[in-house]
Design an enzyme around this catalytic site. Structure first.
Site, PDB file in Angstrom:
ATOM      1  N   ASP A 121      -6.753  -5.050  -4.329  1.00 13.60           N
ATOM      2  CA  ASP A 121      -7.231  -4.614  -3.015  1.00 13.60           C
ATOM      3  C   ASP A 121      -8.391  -3.623  -3.038  1.00 13.60           C
ATOM      4  OD1 ASP A 121      -7.217  -4.727  -0.249  1.00 13.60           O
ATOM      5  OD2 ASP A 121      -5.734  -3.133  -0.022  1.00 13.60           O
ATOM      6  N   ASP A 141       0.831  -1.210   0.000  1.00 15.07           N
ATOM      7  CA  ASP A 141       0.000   0.000   0.000  1.00 15.07           C
ATOM      8  C   ASP A 141       0.858   1.250   0.000  1.00 15.07           C
ATOM      9  OD1 ASP A 141      -2.713  -1.012   0.175  1.00 15.07           O
ATOM     10  OD2 ASP A 141      -2.102  -1.821   2.117  1.00 15.07           O
TER      11      ASP A 141
END
Lengths: 1009, 1009
Positions: B171, B49
């Site tokens: 995601d 991320d």
């Protein structure tokens, strides 16, 4: 082909980077340092327990990471990768057991790369033993063995460059003088560790005495060792754990808002300054690592690279801190060049107290059956080693089995194995491993006995449960069985042998057909009552055997008309009756052949006397306990009791008394029965429902056995219990007592005192006076001396003059918070563990030499190994001996055959020890030529204690102790003090003369034809 | 030199291992598969991320590992090391932002090695955008930009071998059709993701419909994309997480008691069989990775090596499972060769429900000010890009600043950035980064304006707080200021400009000195009451500007004799009075020049009418709220309210209604004041102590602004609050409404329905009907249509016919358990966050084209950029324009100047879009030769949407949708559908003719002299 160019360039740079010149290892590979600067030796290392919270294999493979995240295979993998990247990087590998496992899984190419790293001193083996052994509970024999195994692997794999130069005992919980002594004898230049009594450490920091010169032997003057305490334990500098499992800030040097180079360097230098202020030279060592760190070595090295870069960059602006990758060896080398003098140390570092309420003395006793099983392992190992040599075993399976036992014994020495400070599941795994090892050792012994004896149906069963008088073999065949005995000692020995049997009448004959006196003794009913015991054999046949190295005895059932009357134990006390009833093993006790059961009368105040021609024991009929002993011409009122410490905060490591609480004594209502035989006299005592004891004396044996049986220890929510045996005498010991150091030299203890500092014993007056007792604890006054010898390591003390105490068993209710995470609450077959063992008492006049204690120690550690086989019709008609076994009887009486084992395929290791100290004994000389010849020797060389370095090549740093005279202007070295024996068979016999000073051990490698 | 041999051998093997042949990348580098077997594509990957629980840099450096253990630098480091070791290993790198940061820190040598890995397909870039962008809250312009940045880095660094072939949106919490459309336009062959409504996934598993062909545009027929859902999310196979941060069992294949090869292989094959049963071909993809995995890649690869070895070893005994390292691209390649047909998909994958009580619809609105700030960033980015081209900015600093803003805008698209699903500290860091980026962009804009205008003292301040009517520059200089306006749109635009001012009377003139109508408007007192606002400017000067690309207006203070009477807001209500008193900013409201304050009478039932020549608003004096609207010739009763969802289990991701609880409405007691100016009419409404609104209409502008101000939202222990604005009409929408997809095409929604399955809305009837509204939500019947346009992404729905709802702000009390670990409870200056924004209403007849909504969208997204400078005496005497700026006014009206930016040093990227869809618009053609010439072009090439691949080289897999006719017997490909424009300046102008189909975007790279 453009990218071929790329990879080729990479490859070329790799070659340049790694400077593939000739091997420059050892101290020659050490980084340059700078004068007039604080030189910071940054030491990357990983502390990899050979079992603790996880099993050895779980640690190796990174299995069960939910218990603890640790995977040694990845540590070594990634460290090697990182070392390849930069020739300045260093790493020390400590635990050879893990490294060896890793090594065997590498490709040949990868092995070459690793060899290069070793040869350039980039991967530096440190300590190098099979495991990082405990120092409290281990016997020196096993320490030597496990160093031999580790160093031999390194030597055979890498050669001289892999030889460790310093000891690295960073985790063990207290440090023995014998360990230091062994280091010196193996040629180590120094030792580092991390744990020391907090008060001692504090004082030493103030006095710049964290480093010292340890006189590690009272008998051997040259056995001195530089010893250093790490400044801040063995974990990273606070805030600088650059490990994948740590959360400290990395060094952020990029163009980032989070760039922290300045603050990180400031913090590090501040720490280095603090360290430097506590040491004498301009060098400091900062270990970078911790438990199972470096699993992702890239993280560690990348950040250390940056740390080094930016700390040294400060030099341009006047900083006088110089930092570089280093090793403990290189640090020591720098220190040695510093020509400082250091304070002296003569005793040891027991007990270890991490704070005034935490004396780590519980582990001296924790897991008593595991500690005993380890001794069984050693016993089998020495037996298998010697027999392998005598029989010339050489099959791959045989070598593998012997190596396996050697290795698992190395594992068992680990400071979370023999210490009992591992989790229960890990303890179970150690049991499994050791059992496998012993089975393999027994297999070797059996194979050897087949070669060495003519016993045609020689199955040579070795029964592992003789301690509870159980043996499947004799149960089934005791009516016609051969007992083959192997004596691991040098000299012919006479010992009593006990064989579990079913029936009452047997005849024992020796190899020449001569009848040997024997008798049958009932097994204590408390043993028979063990639920998991097979109760087919309720008696033991006892006879005295005399063995040089190997001898066989033949047992035959004899029909008699003896009265088979059942004799129950003294049953006027309810508890016994009930116990008996509950156990449902009635009619167990019998009046046995040649044994006389003495009825005791608890209600009168008369005494019961039990005696042999050497020893007289008096039992107080009122208390049921021992009252006095007479032996060696000395009479002494010796009372023996059991005591119970009721504790709530003890753990596997710490024995933590509850403040202001007295020990509970078991002194009254002891029921006892005496079995009065011809060869052996036994007093069977029942102290309570879970403590019983057999006091035993053998005809012709000059010590009293106390065989205790303890458990299941009751506990409740707030009370754990730690059980001690106590011996009270009138001897005016004046606070002084003696404990052995790892089963070799003795150390004088004085209650409430330490060598170098005043301990804080306000909260733990007893625990703080506990010391490890590996083989012996003793006290004396000007007239008399008592010594207790044990069969496994225990904690012990003398809290009152004339009194000796040994802790035998512990069952606890809480973890003590030092990591194991479980209460020490051993279970066996779903019940709290029952433990059994022996304590031996020797009473003597103080004028007598303690030599008899020494001899007893050896016999206790290495008694006869017993093997059973079926008797055939021919058994006794032919000589039992098929092949001659060398005799060591010509060795002087004080010389111990410490080791005799196969070394390489055509070499044998022989280790001899003068086991008397400078007070007990003297210099002895003897010739080993007969042994050399009978072993088929063609060459012999003397080596360091571990067997891997020719003694002539040993050269050790010499450090100066304060007050020991002028300091030389250049670094000095010890070299081998005596002329090494290095001869071949063409030399005269006189060249094989071996001289042993008191306590000296010499090691030889004999090359065979 | 012995060891030189060793290292050399190692090196040679390394060369052999890595097969340094010519680049064989892309699909050609894919591993061989086996027919008649289940081919298991094992895909090593790490999901990193770009900010979430930690900031981008904290993730990169592995900082603050106590929050989350994650260090991307180590991931890439160790992965590269592992890839080098074995040419069969593969890894996909996804987030180019992290990779680029890593890349710049590598040595040249190391870069060569990495290039080799890329060229051999061993390191395969997948997705490749700067971040893995969200799909709910992002505008398509910013998605295109962030792909352009990422793919450009890859292309410039590695060339064609680095070009990703598949999308990897594993995601994001729901998937937009527009994202798929953009992938197709960039030449991607397919897309994979992991999150889908649980019911949808369940159905698709049963129907073997986890993979499908997505018709990603209603207007562009060839925009089809193969789309696959990962079987088991993107985390490892259960039980097979071989990461340093996982605890699953490693594969233990040594001679160990723990050897588990059999059970591990059994388990894995059992899992593979389960997966294979749900897919149509003989290929399955098993991703091996997870969040921030591979920090110690050695652990992963070592175990995967073993897994592969032992799974394939089973083939010898009949197993039909074949496993190998692969990539999503290689998996797709295998699937493409399979010639299956797949189900069709036409709409999108919103909302995402992980279970029937968890609709991830809260994040459509979470962090409303951050979502708005991102739009400010885009506005500045487009401004800076165009101005850089026009001014020919080329200094390193200028390029760096522009790149920085491009990159941080890429970061902001991340699915935990614009979504608002990050921790507060991370949100603060995004603010900091974006602020820095905007400052750099503003600096570029300023530099450009200095080149492009003659304004001598051009400081060109860009005030970032105009949303709260604050500007330090105009505060101090508004009596003599130049307002320079930049219009990022293609066509000349007229818009109202508002300048914060201190005093009441100003004169505005244009570049030609002509007076422009203006008036001063009081700022709503609720804004003035903001504690952190500097209250020097309590008014705004409003005037209408008309700008082609750049224009300047001049403001001068004018002395008047106006009545300075203080007008307080309607103060008969206690709450307002008290608020005012507490705020201690009295006497704030003034009756202003040219504005008429209309007194309202809350006690009668009359209406208040506010109107311009285009629009008539009726306010109900009883409720104080909007009652009806008349515009575009349509009259409709439109009531507007605010509503409050009181929730307790909502979080940053999930909007979770409390079952059976009604929305709270704020409908009564609304206080309002009307300011009735000539240019602008404002109704200032106060709904409660923390909700106020300005309804605003401008003369000549055909939309109604609703500028809301919400906060601090009160919460208590059990109640969070989520605030919506609601518009009620009588339009019979029959459950149908429309929302945009990433600000481009519209998608038809039907209440309680989904395209492919029946959703379970029993527990979340409202949340389950929420959809992302990036730019517009609308509904209609056969006569009328209302559309709401917004200034940032929000969640919206239509729960009743004729009603539209947008969620504006949320303040919550708990975390929703999906990882962020904090309640969404934003604080600003230690108070709960106050947010302000605008919703625009357009009411129209349904016959009218929605083109007007399209135009409004563009103006709202890319209004004039406003720069302030000091007026000097010469300011107006000379032409403000120093350098001619190309005009795009000749573009057809539906053509949007989507991008104009510096590409390489001598190249410019031009992206043009026909922003009307196939219903609204038609094919347009125009010639870009004039632009080409005015930009100094010498060559031009058309590229894929991202600008990095010549369109002529684009070749995409064609997959067959079920029912779309016979399947070819060999794999098919799409190639560029229209003739790419690739000409140089020697071609005729006709060659520069560009045709744009509805919704088509074309991208050109213009090479400059």
């Amino acid at each position: 082909m453009k990218y071929l160019g790329g990879i080729f360039l990479f490859v070329v740079l790799l070659i340049i980077d790694t400077k593939p010149t000739e091997a420059v290892c050892g101290y020659e590979s050490c980084p340059e340092t700078k004068p007039n600067m604080v030189n910071i030796h940054l030491v990357p290392h990983s502390h990899d327990d050979v079992g603790w919270l996880k099993t050895v294999d779980q640690y190796y493979y990174g299995h069960k990471n939910n218990i603890q995240h640790a995977g040694v295979q990845y540590i070594i993998d990634t460290v090697i990768t990182e070392l390849i990247k930069d020739p300045k990087r260093r790493f020390i590998q400590v635990e050879t057991s893990f490294f060896a496992k890793w090594w065997e899984q590498q490709t040949e190419t990868h092995k070459l790369v690793v060899k290069k790293l070793v040869n350039e001193g980039r991967l530096q083996f440190t300590n190098g033993a099979w495991s990082m052994n405990d120092e409290a509970a281990v016997n020196y024999q096993s320490v030597i063995d496990q160093f031999t195994v580790g160093l031999k692997f390194l030597d055979e794999t890498f050669g001289i460059c892999a030889r460790p130069r310093v000891g690295w005992q960073i985790d063990p919980f207290g440090h023995s003088r014998e360990q230091a002594s062994l280091y010196a004898q193996m040629g180590y230049d120094g030792e580092f560790f991390s744990r020391m009594d907090h008060s001692d450490k504090f004082r030493r920091m103030v006095d710049l005495a964290l480093e010292m010169v340890w006189d590690a032997s009272e008998s051997l003057s040259e056995v001195k060792l530089f010893t250093g305490l790490l400044y801040n334990h063995y974990w990273d500098t606070p805030g600088f754990c650059f490990d994948v499992h740590c959360n400290d800030d990395p060094i952020i040097d990029g163009d980032s808002y989070d760039n922290n180079v300045k603050s990180r360097v400031d913090d590090f230098i501040a720490f280095a300054a603090k360290v430097a202020a506590n040491f004498r030279t301009t060098h400091i060592m900062i270990p970078m690592g911790g438990d199972f760190q470096y699993e992702d070595a890239e993280v560690n090295f990348k950040n250390m690279d940056k740390l080094i870069k930016y700390v040294n960059a400060r030099q341009a602006t006047g900083s006088h801190y110089n930092i570089f990758y280093s090793t403990p060896g290189c640090y020591l080398n720098s220190v040695h060049q510093g020509l400082q003098s250091y304070p002296n140390k003569t005793l040891d570092f027991f007990p270890y107290a991490s704070d005034s309420n935490s004396f780590w003395t519980g582990y001296y006793t924790s897991r008593p059956t595991q500690k005993r099983f380890e001794r069984d392992g050693n016993h089998m190992l020495q037996t298998a080693k010697q027999l392998s040599v005598f029989a010339g075993l050489s099959s791959e399976q045989q070598k593998e089995d012997l190596d396996y036992l050697r290795q698992i014994m190395g594992v068992m020495q680990h400071h979370d194995a023999i210490t009992g400070t591992e989790k229960q599941a890990v303890s179970n795994d150690y049991d499994r491993l050791l059992y496998d090892g012993i089975i393999g050792g027994a297999s070797n012994a059996r194979d050897a006995l087949r070669v060495l004896t003519n016993l045609p149906e020689g199955e040579f069963e070795s029964c592992l449960q003789l301690n509870i008088s159980e043996c499947a073999f004799t149960k089934d065949s005791a009516d016609n069985v051969v007992v083959t005995l192997f004596n691991p000692l040098a000299h012919t020995s006479s010992q009593y042998v006990r064989v579990p049997v079913k029936k009452e009448s047997y005849q024992v004959t020796d190899e020449k057909g001569r009848v040997v006196a024997s008798e049958v003794v009932p097994v204590a009913w408390q043993v028979l009552a063990l639920e998991y015991r097979d109760n087919n054999t309720q008696h033991e046949l006892v006879f005295k055997a005399s063995v040089n190295k190997i001898a066989s005895y033949f047992i035959k059932k004899v029909e008699t008309r003896e009265n088979k009357e059942i004799v129950l134990p003294k049953s006027d006390k309810k508890s016994v009756k009930e116990t008996e009833k509950n156990l449902e093993v009635p009619k167990r006790f019998k009046k046995v052949n040649s044994m006389k059961k003495v009825e005791t009368h608890a209600d009168d105040d008369s005494e019961t006397v039990v005696q042999t021609s050497q020893i007289k024991l008096v039992i107080d009929n009122n208390t049921g306990r021992l009252k006095s002993v007479e032996m060696n011409g000395v009479v002494e009122d010796i009372e023996q009791k059991f005591g119970v410490y009721e504790t709530s905060a003890s753990g596997a490591y710490v024995f933590r008394e509850v403040e202001s609480t007295e020990m509970q004594f078991l002194t009254t209502d002891v029921e006892f029965t005496v079995y009065d035989g011809t060869l052996v006299k036994e007093v069977h005592q029942q102290f309570n429902e879970w403590i019983s004891q057999v006091i035993r004396i053998y005809e012709g044996v000059n010590r009293v056995e106390f065989e205790w049986l303890i458990g299941p220890i009751p506990t409740d929510e707030d009370t754990g219990r730690e059980i001690v045996t106590l011996f009270y005498s009138e001897i005016s010991s004046n606070g002084v007592f003696y404990t052995d150091s790892n089963g070799r030299e003795m150390i004088r203890r004085e209650k409430d005192k330490r060598e170098d500092f005043t301990p804080d014993l306000s909260r733990q007056p007893t625990s703080g006076n506990y010391y490890p007792v590996v083989s012996r604890i003793a006290l004396q006054d000007s007239n008399k001396r008592i010594a207790l010898l044990n069969d496994r390591a225990q904690g012990g003390t003398s809290m009152k003059d004339g009194q000796l105490e040994l802790m035998l068993h512990r069952r606890l209710i809480r973890d003590d918070g030092y990591g194991v995470g479980e209460a020490l609450n051993e279970q066996k077959y779903d019940k709290p563990l029952i433990a059994r063992g022996k304590v031996y008492l020797i009473l003597n006049s103080v004028e007598e030499s303690t030599k008899v204690e020494r001899l007893a120690e050896k016999e206790i550690l290495l008694p006869f190994s017993v093997f059973f086989s079926k008797a055939s019709s021919q058994s006794q008609t032919q000589s039992a001996i098929a092949k001659a076994v060398p005799s060591f009887d010509d060795f002087p009486p004080s010389v111990h055959l410490l080791t005799l084992e196969p070394f390489t395929d055509n070499e044998i290791l022989l280790r001899v020890e003068n086991f008397l100290d400078h007070i007990e004994g003297k210099v002895v000389s003897f010739n080993i030529r007969p042994i050399f010849d009978s072993l088929g020797g063609v060459e012999i060389r003397e080596t360091t204690l571990d067997g891997n370095l020719p003694l002539s090549e040993m050269k050790r740093f010499k450090f100066h102790a304060e007050g020991s005279g002028a300091i030389s202007t250049e670094a000095e070295y010890y070299t081998a003090a005596h002329k090494p024996l290095a001869a071949d068979s063409s030399l005269e016999a006189s060249e094989f003369s071996v001289t042993l000073h008191p306590m000296q051990i010499r090691t030889f490698i004999i090359k065979k034809k």
